[in-house]
Design a protein around this motif. Sequence first.
Motif, PDB file in Angstrom:
ATOM      1  N   ILE A 302       0.801  -1.171  -0.087  1.00  0.00           N
ATOM      2  CA  ILE A 302       0.019   0.188  -0.072  1.00  0.00           C
ATOM      3  C   ILE A 302       0.863   1.310  -0.052  1.00  0.00           C
ATOM      4  O   ILE A 302       0.531   2.254  -0.828  1.00  0.00           O
ATOM      5  CB  ILE A 302      -0.995   0.149   1.091  1.00  0.00           C
ATOM      6  CG1 ILE A 302      -2.124  -1.154   1.054  1.00  0.00           C
ATOM      7  CG2 ILE A 302      -1.493   1.429   1.533  1.00  0.00           C
ATOM      8  CD1 ILE A 302      -2.835  -1.061   2.151  1.00  0.00           C
ATOM      9  N   LEU A 303       2.165   1.233   0.581  1.00  0.00           N
ATOM     10  CA  LEU A 303       2.930   2.310   0.892  1.00  0.00           C
ATOM     11  C   LEU A 303       3.602   2.880  -0.685  1.00  0.00           C
ATOM     12  O   LEU A 303       4.056   3.808  -0.755  1.00  0.00           O
ATOM     13  CB  LEU A 303       3.889   2.151   1.898  1.00  0.00           C
ATOM     14  CG  LEU A 303       3.404   2.106   3.327  1.00  0.00           C
ATOM     15  CD1 LEU A 303       4.633   1.781   4.281  1.00  0.00           C
ATOM     16  CD2 LEU A 303       2.796   3.643   3.513  1.00  0.00           C
ATOM     17  N   LEU A 304       3.422   2.007  -1.577  1.00  0.00           N
ATOM     18  CA  LEU A 304       4.103   2.170  -3.001  1.00  0.00           C
ATOM     19  C   LEU A 304       2.985   3.189  -3.528  1.00  0.00           C
ATOM     20  O   LEU A 304       3.416   3.805  -4.526  1.00  0.00           O
ATOM     21  CB  LEU A 304       4.078   0.828  -3.787  1.00  0.00           C
ATOM     22  CG  LEU A 304       5.123  -0.244  -3.197  1.00  0.00           C
ATOM     23  CD1 LEU A 304       5.091  -1.385  -4.038  1.00  0.00           C
ATOM     24  CD2 LEU A 304       6.661   0.587  -3.406  1.00  0.00           C
ATOM     25  N   VAL A 305       1.757   3.247  -2.923  1.00  0.00           N
ATOM     26  CA  VAL A 305       0.884   4.021  -3.725  1.00  0.00           C
ATOM     27  C   VAL A 305       1.247   5.523  -3.502  1.00  0.00           C
ATOM     28  O   VAL A 305       1.286   6.442  -4.305  1.00  0.00           O
ATOM     29  CB  VAL A 305      -0.529   3.805  -3.203  1.00  0.00           C
ATOM     30  CG1 VAL A 305      -1.531   4.825  -3.650  1.00  0.00           C
ATOM     31  CG2 VAL A 305      -1.231   2.303  -3.498  1.00  0.00           C
ATOM     32  N   PRO A 306       1.525   5.890  -2.079  1.00  0.00           N
ATOM     33  CA  PRO A 306       1.869   7.502  -2.031  1.00  0.00           C
ATOM     34  C   PRO A 306       3.088   7.733  -2.765  1.00  0.00           C
ATOM     35  O   PRO A 306       3.486   8.943  -3.185  1.00  0.00           O
ATOM     36  CB  PRO A 306       1.898   7.635  -0.432  1.00  0.00           C
ATOM     37  CG  PRO A 306       1.976   6.172  -0.020  1.00  0.00           C
ATOM     38  CD  PRO A 306       1.122   5.073  -0.882  1.00  0.00           C
ATOM     39  N   ALA A 307       4.014   6.530  -2.751  1.00  0.00           N
ATOM     40  CA  ALA A 307       5.292   6.904  -3.409  1.00  0.00           C
ATOM     41  C   ALA A 307       5.171   7.160  -4.846  1.00  0.00           C
ATOM     42  O   ALA A 307       5.690   8.201  -5.335  1.00  0.00           O
ATOM     43  CB  ALA A 307       6.070   5.424  -3.192  1.00  0.00           C
ATOM     44  N   ALA A 308       4.144   6.577  -5.496  1.00  0.00           N
ATOM     45  CA  ALA A 308       3.772   7.022  -6.864  1.00  0.00           C
ATOM     46  C   ALA A 308       3.304   8.299  -7.028  1.00  0.00           C
ATOM     47  O   ALA A 308       3.635   9.075  -7.870  1.00  0.00           O
ATOM     48  CB  ALA A 308       2.744   5.819  -7.418  1.00  0.00           C
ATOM     49  N   GLY A 309       2.354   8.666  -5.951  1.00  0.00           N
ATOM     50  CA  GLY A 309       2.058  10.162  -6.035  1.00  0.00           C
ATOM     51  C   GLY A 309       2.981  10.994  -5.859  1.00  0.00           C
ATOM     52  O   GLY A 309       2.944  12.083  -6.497  1.00  0.00           O
ATOM     53  N   CYS A 310       4.051  10.857  -5.006  1.00  0.00           N
ATOM     54  CA  CYS A 310       5.130  11.752  -5.090  1.00  0.00           C
ATOM     55  C   CYS A 310       5.808  11.767  -6.049  1.00  0.00           C
ATOM     56  O   CYS A 310       6.515  12.822  -6.715  1.00  0.00           O
ATOM     57  CB  CYS A 310       6.241  11.458  -3.665  1.00  0.00           C
ATOM     58  SG  CYS A 310       5.183  11.641  -2.063  1.00  0.00           S
ATOM     59  N   TRP A 311       6.086  10.608  -6.696  1.00  0.00           N
ATOM     60  CA  TRP A 311       6.755  10.676  -8.223  1.00  0.00           C
ATOM     61  C   TRP A 311       6.337  11.357  -9.232  1.00  0.00           C
ATOM     62  O   TRP A 311       6.807  11.962  -9.939  1.00  0.00           O
ATOM     63  CB  TRP A 311       7.115   9.146  -8.639  1.00  0.00           C
ATOM     64  CG  TRP A 311       7.584   9.009  -9.917  1.00  0.00           C
ATOM     65  CD1 TRP A 311       9.165   9.165  -9.972  1.00  0.00           C
ATOM     66  CD2 TRP A 311       7.092   8.858 -11.095  1.00  0.00           C
ATOM     67  NE1 TRP A 311       9.339   8.825 -11.457  1.00  0.00           N
ATOM     68  CE2 TRP A 311       8.217   8.751 -12.096  1.00  0.00           C
ATOM     69  CE3 TRP A 311       5.672   8.781 -11.729  1.00  0.00           C
ATOM     70  CZ2 TRP A 311       7.986   8.761 -13.734  1.00  0.00           C
ATOM     71  CZ3 TRP A 311       5.517   8.603 -12.840  1.00  0.00           C
ATOM     72  CH2 TRP A 311       6.739   8.662 -13.860  1.00  0.00           C
ATOM     73  N   LEU A 312       4.591  11.564  -9.363  1.00  0.00           N
ATOM     74  CA  LEU A 312       4.182  12.311 -10.212  1.00  0.00           C
ATOM     75  C   LEU A 312       4.253  13.505 -10.033  1.00  0.00           C
ATOM     76  O   LEU A 312       4.574  14.312 -10.868  1.00  0.00           O
ATOM     77  CB  LEU A 312       2.612  11.910  -9.908  1.00  0.00           C
ATOM     78  CG  LEU A 312       2.188  10.835 -10.521  1.00  0.00           C
ATOM     79  CD1 LEU A 312       0.653  10.685 -10.261  1.00  0.00           C
ATOM     80  CD2 LEU A 312       2.445  10.767 -12.220  1.00  0.00           C
ATOM     81  N   LEU A 313       4.587  14.375  -8.693  1.00  0.00           N
ATOM     82  CA  LEU A 313       4.849  15.554  -8.328  1.00  0.00           C
ATOM     83  C   LEU A 313       6.059  16.105  -8.543  1.00  0.00           C
ATOM     84  O   LEU A 313       6.564  17.021  -8.348  1.00  0.00           O
ATOM     85  CB  LEU A 313       4.228  15.971  -7.007  1.00  0.00           C
ATOM     86  CG  LEU A 313       2.648  15.779  -6.366  1.00  0.00           C
ATOM     87  CD1 LEU A 313       2.534  15.777  -5.089  1.00  0.00           C
ATOM     88  CD2 LEU A 313       2.044  16.798  -7.340  1.00  0.00           C
ATOM     89  N   SER A 314       7.184  15.217  -8.761  1.00  0.00           N
ATOM     90  CA  SER A 314       8.482  15.490  -8.588  1.00  0.00           C
ATOM     91  C   SER A 314       9.152  15.653 -10.080  1.00  0.00           C
ATOM     92  O   SER A 314      10.153  16.273 -10.112  1.00  0.00           O
ATOM     93  CB  SER A 314       9.346  14.030  -7.824  1.00  0.00           C
ATOM     94  OG  SER A 314       9.210  13.008  -9.133  1.00  0.00           O
ATOM     95  N   GLY A 315       8.175  15.736 -11.109  1.00  0.00           N
ATOM     96  CA  GLY A 315       8.779  15.979 -12.371  1.00  0.00           C
ATOM     97  C   GLY A 315       8.807  17.443 -12.724  1.00  0.00           C
ATOM     98  O   GLY A 315       8.346  18.431 -11.765  1.00  0.00           O
TER      99      GLY A 315
END
Length: 416
Positions: A302-315
């Motif tokens: 489940i913690l991979l889900v917010p990690a994906a969200g942070c990755w979207l914002l890091s671009g």
Amino acid sequence: MSSQVLGALPVSESRETPRGWLVVLSAMIGVAVGLSPIPFYTIGMFAPELSRAFGWSFAAMMGSIGVQSGVVMVSGPLAGFAVDRWGARPVALVSLFLFALCFMSLSLSNGSLLLYYGQWAVMSVLGAGTLSATWTRVVNGWFDRNRGLALGIASTGTGLTGLLVKPLTAWLISDYGWRTAFVVIGLLPIVIGLPVVLSLFRENRKAVPMADSAEATAEYGLTLRQALHSPRFWLLAAAFFLISFALTAPTPNMENILKSFKFELAEIGRVTASFGLAVIAGRIIGGWLLDRFWAPACAFAILLVPAAGCWLLSGESLTHQGAFAAVICIGFGAGFEFDLLAYLISRYFGQRNYGVIYGTFYTVIAFGGGLGPVVYGYAFDTMGNYGAALLLGIGCVIVGGALLLALGRYPEWDQD
């Protein structure tokens, strides 16, 4: 690993009754009107008004959140001790009333920033009995097979605060002024919280033979001293420091993150409105999954889900759809965090000293959660964007989730 505690009941023995779901409802409302969500979700709306009234900088007013985090690091374990010693219900009733008075006292602010910080410090001491340890201890005592789901539903109170109290505060400030808004919002714990807790919030006294305390419940598990000598305690502390750092930091910075991508204010409002719903979804879905899968593995996935969200914002660029997806992913993970902690403590350390053990872990969360927004803000001030900070957050949440995998099998609490 097997552990035996005198007078304990096996954790596998079901204690679930329909009465327990009323306790979950009362805990959900208690969470919603407590110290954790109300100041956090309303400070952003009060800040511009206080700035216009007294000339305070935005950074200075955000310092109140830092004051709260610092004080809770001390008051959280003390509140947990009080819950274990005198019972969750009396602690909740007293703390809800005192927290309400403290929050209403903010309406009397006179321009002294030092006095304002002092009010927040007192509020964080007297309101500590409304934190998660109080509510989750009682919910744990009513549930075993559906414990994760029950904890998830109880914890949705914070999401409800974001959905309902935020717009209520905005309306009150707009129509009646910020002083009136402080008073009305401060009345919610008294008008709503106290009657619900008085009528519905009860410990499960049938779980085990009664101990010395009239509010005692399931007494299986470790003492705080035993827990401190367990490698699992320090493993869990390290994991939740990293997780809380990564999941808390983006939340107060979200509006500015989206602003850095040239989003207009109205669009930012529409995008961030989905955060509260995502928190509720994370609590309920995450809790349901915890009941059906080994919690550490479930948490890592489940913690991979917010990690994906942070990755979207890091671009370097972000679409409207990407912003929605990122906010939902981060909100989902943030909603799951406290359910996960309560569930893991009850499974790996038991109920004997649950309140003070949870309060001790809350110190770790307060430190990580208080540090995260500062680090993110510093990164923005020095680099003009949040990219590096978000990548750091991704690393923290993945490493924290991986550390949970080392906790091993749940202990078996055998009756002696």
